[in-house]
Design an enzyme around this catalytic site. Sequence first.
Site, PDB file in Angstrom:
ATOM      1  N   SER A 128      10.795  38.752  62.645  1.00 27.80           N
ATOM      2  CA  SER A 128      11.810  39.544  63.366  1.00 27.80           C
ATOM      3  C   SER A 128      13.211  39.259  62.820  1.00 27.80           C
ATOM      4  O   SER A 128      14.073  40.146  62.857  1.00 27.80           O
ATOM      5  CB  SER A 128      11.721  39.331  64.877  1.00 27.80           C
ATOM      6  N   ASN A 129      13.453  38.060  62.308  1.00 26.18           N
ATOM      7  CA  ASN A 129      14.748  37.812  61.641  1.00 26.18           C
ATOM      8  C   ASN A 129      14.844  38.614  60.344  1.00 26.18           C
ATOM      9  O   ASN A 129      15.908  39.144  60.019  1.00 26.18           O
ATOM     10  CB  ASN A 129      14.934  36.322  61.355  1.00 26.18           C
ATOM     11  N   ARG A 149       0.696  20.067  47.867  1.00 29.43           N
ATOM     12  CA  ARG A 149       1.893  20.799  48.286  1.00 29.43           C
ATOM     13  C   ARG A 149       2.733  21.242  47.088  1.00 29.43           C
ATOM     14  O   ARG A 149       3.229  22.347  47.020  1.00 29.43           O
ATOM     15  CB  ARG A 149       2.726  19.888  49.201  1.00 29.43           C
ATOM     16  N   MET A 171       7.527  28.294  57.878  1.00 31.72           N
ATOM     17  CA  MET A 171       7.130  27.093  58.601  1.00 31.72           C
ATOM     18  C   MET A 171       6.393  26.089  57.718  1.00 31.72           C
ATOM     19  O   MET A 171       5.357  25.542  58.098  1.00 31.72           O
ATOM     20  CB  MET A 171       6.269  27.487  59.815  1.00 31.72           C
ATOM     21  N   ILE A 199       7.161  22.776  54.975  1.00 26.83           N
ATOM     22  CA  ILE A 199       8.155  21.882  54.374  1.00 26.83           C
ATOM     23  C   ILE A 199       8.182  22.135  52.871  1.00 26.83           C
ATOM     24  O   ILE A 199       7.128  22.197  52.222  1.00 26.83           O
ATOM     25  CB  ILE A 199       7.807  20.407  54.699  1.00 26.83           C
ATOM     26  N   ASN A 213      18.400  28.183  55.784  1.00 29.03           N
ATOM     27  CA  ASN A 213      17.338  28.171  56.798  1.00 29.03           C
ATOM     28  C   ASN A 213      17.952  28.455  58.164  1.00 29.03           C
ATOM     29  O   ASN A 213      19.119  28.138  58.404  1.00 29.03           O
ATOM     30  CB  ASN A 213      16.668  26.795  56.823  1.00 29.03           C
ATOM     31  N   HIS A 249      17.272  27.549  62.166  1.00 27.15           N
ATOM     32  CA  HIS A 249      16.498  26.560  62.920  1.00 27.15           C
ATOM     33  C   HIS A 249      16.864  26.668  64.403  1.00 27.15           C
ATOM     34  O   HIS A 249      18.047  26.704  64.751  1.00 27.15           O
ATOM     35  CB  HIS A 249      16.808  25.156  62.394  1.00 27.15           C
ATOM     36  N   SER A 280      20.886  27.080  64.680  1.00 26.11           N
ATOM     37  CA  SER A 280      21.736  26.663  63.559  1.00 26.11           C
ATOM     38  C   SER A 280      21.268  27.354  62.284  1.00 26.11           C
ATOM     39  O   SER A 280      20.064  27.480  62.043  1.00 26.11           O
ATOM     40  CB  SER A 280      21.627  25.149  63.331  1.00 26.11           C
ATOM     41  N   THR A 316      18.492  21.124  52.104  1.00 25.89           N
ATOM     42  CA  THR A 316      18.564  19.971  51.195  1.00 25.89           C
ATOM     43  C   THR A 316      17.228  19.226  51.318  1.00 25.89           C
ATOM     44  O   THR A 316      16.432  19.538  52.219  1.00 25.89           O
ATOM     45  CB  THR A 316      19.739  19.050  51.592  1.00 25.89           C
ATOM     46  N   ASP A 340      15.807  19.777  57.646  1.00 26.11           N
ATOM     47  CA  ASP A 340      16.757  20.273  58.655  1.00 26.11           C
ATOM     48  C   ASP A 340      18.039  19.450  58.720  1.00 26.11           C
ATOM     49  O   ASP A 340      18.637  19.297  59.800  1.00 26.11           O
ATOM     50  CB  ASP A 340      16.093  20.311  60.057  1.00 26.11           C
ATOM     51  N   GLU A 389      20.011  34.861  66.964  1.00 26.24           N
ATOM     52  CA  GLU A 389      19.609  34.796  65.547  1.00 26.24           C
ATOM     53  C   GLU A 389      19.805  36.130  64.833  1.00 26.24           C
ATOM     54  O   GLU A 389      20.251  36.173  63.684  1.00 26.24           O
ATOM     55  CB  GLU A 389      18.134  34.363  65.439  1.00 26.24           C
TER      56      GLU A 389
HETATM   57  C1  GAR Z   1      12.920  31.810  64.471  1.00 25.81           C
HETATM   58  O1  GAR Z   1      13.230  31.702  65.827  1.00 25.81           O
HETATM   59  C2  GAR Z   1      13.449  30.622  63.705  1.00 25.81           C
HETATM   60  O2  GAR Z   1      14.567  30.033  64.312  1.00 25.81           O
HETATM   61  C3  GAR Z   1      12.298  29.675  63.709  1.00 25.81           C
HETATM   62  O3  GAR Z   1      11.160  30.480  63.624  1.00 25.81           O
HETATM   63  C4  GAR Z   1      11.411  31.720  64.258  1.00 25.81           C
HETATM   64  C5  GAR Z   1      10.877  32.819  63.386  1.00 25.81           C
HETATM   65  O4  GAR Z   1      10.860  34.040  64.053  1.00 25.81           O
HETATM   66  N1  GAR Z   1      12.366  28.757  62.611  1.00 25.81           N
HETATM   67  C6  GAR Z   1      11.920  27.516  62.650  1.00 25.81           C
HETATM   68  O5  GAR Z   1      11.399  27.028  63.629  1.00 25.81           O
HETATM   69  C7  GAR Z   1      12.128  26.733  61.363  1.00 25.81           C
HETATM   70  N2  GAR Z   1      11.824  25.357  61.561  1.00 25.81           N
HETATM   71  P1  GAR Z   1      10.623  35.387  63.254  1.00 25.81           P
HETATM   72  O6  GAR Z   1       9.408  35.177  62.342  1.00 25.81           O
HETATM   73  O7  GAR Z   1      10.342  36.418  64.310  1.00 25.81           O
HETATM   74  O8  GAR Z   1      11.870  35.687  62.468  1.00 25.81           O
END
Ligand code: GAR
Length: 218
Positions: free
Chosen positions: A18-19, A70, A95, A97, A112, A114, A141, A146, A150, A179
Amino acid sequence: MNTAPPLQLVVLISGNGSNLQAIIDAIEAGSLNARINAVISNQPQALGLERARKHGIPAIALDHSLYPERENFDRVLVSEIKNFSPQLIVLAGYMRILTDYFIKQFSPNILNIHPSLLPKYQGLNTYQRALDNGDKKHGVSIHVVTPQLDAGPVILQSEYPIEEGDDIHSMQQKAHDLEYQMYPLVLKWLSEKRLKLTNDWPLFDNEKLQQAIMFNTL
Ligand code: GAR
């Protein structure tokens, strides 16, 4: 008329996207001068891949479970990303690392988003951890990536209250509402060169950005 070339992006996702959609919408609305050269997901079933395809954006699934090491996965990911020559890697719900190898390839041009008020609650399950601690506020945030998880410089941060009756779902909704405004805004600053990523601190209006900009006070 804006004649600057668009900021070239590759967006990495793992799920809903969705972002990613908010970034696509800002570009299509003409409020963000950027181009998404590709969307890559480590989860083949990610809905975000469908969102990208609907908008004619190359959408690539790279199943991380096929790579026990990885770093081997990240090597394939890096070479795939390089095919699309981005200026910036945008992690939008990615999601996994990243290895130091990956980060070295693109640093400092990786952002990123977060769901916490970093440096509080790095890592996973940030909503539950805030609820368990009885916090009165939580937030979002956007930071430079880096090698330490986070922990890179925070560019933009926004907070919201945790109210009576809030749960993970309602908090996530509040986070998302912010976001969807925040990521396009940071990308706009980059496209306008108001924000510059460097190997030291990010520069905002040519000043070192030693503290996050607070979205709520803009
Ligand atoms: C977002 O809320 C973002 O902040 C989080 O995952 C979601 C993704 O939503 N990110 C993390 O937790 C990163 N550690 P989306 O797939 O609907 O954009």
